[in-house]
Enzyme design. Structure first.
Site, PDB file in Angstrom:
ATOM      1  N   ASP A   1      -9.417  13.132 -22.497  1.00  0.00           N
ATOM      2  CA  ASP A   1     -10.223  12.629 -21.378  1.00  0.00           C
ATOM      3  C   ASP A   1     -11.237  13.636 -20.847  1.00  0.00           C
ATOM      4  OD1 ASP A   1      -8.391  10.625 -21.652  1.00  0.00           O
ATOM      5  OD2 ASP A   1      -7.545  10.805 -19.644  1.00  0.00           O
TER       6      ASP A   1
ATOM      7  N   GLU B   1      -6.774   3.390 -16.007  1.00  0.00           N
ATOM      8  CA  GLU B   1      -6.852   4.843 -15.972  1.00  0.00           C
ATOM      9  C   GLU B   1      -8.296   5.302 -15.717  1.00  0.00           C
ATOM     10  OE1 GLU B   1      -3.390   6.624 -18.745  1.00  0.00           O
ATOM     11  OE2 GLU B   1      -5.095   5.845 -19.876  1.00  0.00           O
TER      12      GLU B   1
END
Length: 483
Positions: free
Chosen positions: A25, A190
């Site tokens: 990420d 998310e």
């Protein structure tokens, strides 16, 4: 760093990837004093790179490490320009807001830097936002909301998001929640992002975009992402779309956790993001070494009216043009029921073209071509479907996170939004990735591929009729690692 770094098989030449180890990420994306900071997940720590132009990157040491409160998971960073936190003695500084995770319990903490992000100190009072009993409570994105004069945090909370506000980045108050009955709930939400954009560049028509990534699931065949368009008053987000409508961000399989840069100067005015080029079906199981994972090219975001509907569009940043070398060009190439091999070969390039037709069933471009391999992108006219096909893109025997083989060699499709007999295509091809922007960025496909090094051909094709390829330009792209 070993000698062959950035020259290995499949090593991307103009995308950000780590010298070694796993990148996932994007985190802490912020602009400060002439530098873009790109933090990223590096096994529960924050890796770090900086750039002055989002093209050429310098790797820095790890920024935030795990500690007695747990791993340092995803989050964001902001410039505390007015020292609202009191951490900088009245001067501007950088504050990172991240998720601490220990024994499965997730809470939000901060760290701060007074030296342009070169060193970081954890706040003594962490966590600043303890867990209130949620299993999934992570990935804080913080913005300054000038209308209310407060910081706003949007944080993932299972299959929804929660909003908090703070005057100082330390004391947080719950404001509202969004998500029940809205969009896709295929898996946990998310890496949320929240930002305003002017519709068609008109400040009087400003809307807010709420973006969330959706974790690994079988319903969407892996991880993916969606966005909402609506209103935000500093406390609550109101979705302007029908609650059951799902707006997917990208139609390939390898664009995840995209988050935008904070504090880009007003005189620039762009909203820019990038995403992690991978999928939680096979996050670190691809055939690359000594690194796993990379970022997409940075993209400018806009809200544009298409027909009578406002949509999010993505276009590559202009700074990438500085990597272009002398292009191969052609105009008015007609292909009828066949394939046309172009007088260009390469593994790292950008292309752009406009395709026109009267009667044809299918057309497109074949990239990274050899006798047995090709990655296709194009349009099924009869079914009104845009596609990227990696069924013959090279290595595909990938074992997924589950320990079982995943079907990597497949075709991705979606219904085309724009109407008419003209299709614009722009593509970015690197050693192991393809990013296709259809119709001026209205619909995008991001896909990893693993072709042989000798698969360097480029072809046009048409089936069931004729297509005319106009204003075709193919630009070889220079490596950002070898100046």
């Amino acid at each position: 760093m070993h000698q062959e770094t950035y020259a290995e098989p499949y090593r991307l030449q103009y995308h950000l990837s780590p010298p070694e180890g796993p990148m996932s990420d994007p985190n802490g994306m912020v602009y400060f004093e002439g530098e873009y900071h790109q933090f990223y997940q590096f096994t529960g720590r924050w890796g770090h790179a900086v750039s002055r132009d989002l093209v050429y990157w310098e790797h820095l040491p790890l920024a935030i490490d795990r500690d007695e409160l747990g791993d340092a998971w995803s989050g964001s960073a902001v410039v505390d320009a007015k020292d609202t936190s009191g951490l900088f003695g009245g001067k501007p500084g950088l504050v990172a807001i991240f998720t601490h995770c220990k024994n499965g319990v997730q809470s939000q903490s901060i760290a701060y830097s007074s030296d342009r992000g070169r060193s970081w100190r954890k706040y003594n009072g962490n966590p600043v936002l303890p867990n209130s009993g949620l299993k999934d409570f992570r990935d804080p994105k913080v913005i300054w909301h000038p209308e209310t004069g407060k910081w706003v945090m949007v944080v993932s909370a299972d299959k929804r998001v929660q909003f908090y506000s703070s005057p100082n980045l330390i004391d947080w108050a719950f404001e509202s929640e969004f998500g029940e009955g809205q969009g896709s709930h295929a898996a946990v939400w998310e890496c949320p992002d929240l930002f305003p954009l002017d519709v068609d560049g008109d400040p009087a028509r400003r809307k807010w975009v709420l973006h969330v990534s959706i974790g690994d699931n079988d319903e969407t065949d892996g991880s993916t992402a969606q966005y909402f368009i609506g209103r935000f008053d500093g406390k609550r987000f109101v979705n302007d779309l029908p609650p059951e409508e799902v707006r997917w961000t990208d139609f390939g399989q390898d664009f995840y956790a995209a988050v935008s840069y904070s504090d880009i100067p007003d005189q620039d005015g762009r909203r820019i993001w990038l995403g992690w080029m991978s999928n939680w079906k096979y996050p670190f199981h691809v055939p690359t070494s000594p690194w796993k994972g990379a970022m997409s090219v940075p993209r400018v975001l806009r809200l544009r009216t298409e027909g009578d509907t406002v949509r999010l569009v993505q276009e590559p940043i202009d700074e990438l043009k500085k990597l272009r070398e002398v292009p191969w060009t052609a105009n008015g190439l007609e292909v009828s029921d066949g394939t046309r091999k172009l007088a260009f070969e390469g593994a790292c390039y950008e292309f752009e073209m406009t395709v026109e037709w009267e009667k044809v069933e299918e057309f497109g471009v074949r990239m990274r071509v050899s006798g047995s391999e090709a990655t296709e992108a194009g349009y099924y006219v009869s079914g009104n479907r845009l596609f990227v096909d990696r069924t013959r893109s090279g290595f595909s025997d990938i074992i997924g996170r589950s320990g079982k083989p995943v079907q990597f060699d497949k075709c991705f499709e979606t219904e085309r939004i724009r109407e008419g007999n003209e299709l614009k295509m722009r593509g970015f091809v690197d050693a192991s990735s393809v990013e296709i922007f259809f119709d001026d960025g209205l619909q995008t496909f991001t896909s990893l591929i693993y072709p042989n090094g000798g698969s360097t051909g480029l072809e046009l094709f048409a089936i069931g009729g004729a297509a005319v390829f106009r204003n075709l330009r193919v630009y070889p792209i220079k490596s950002i690692w070898r100046r």
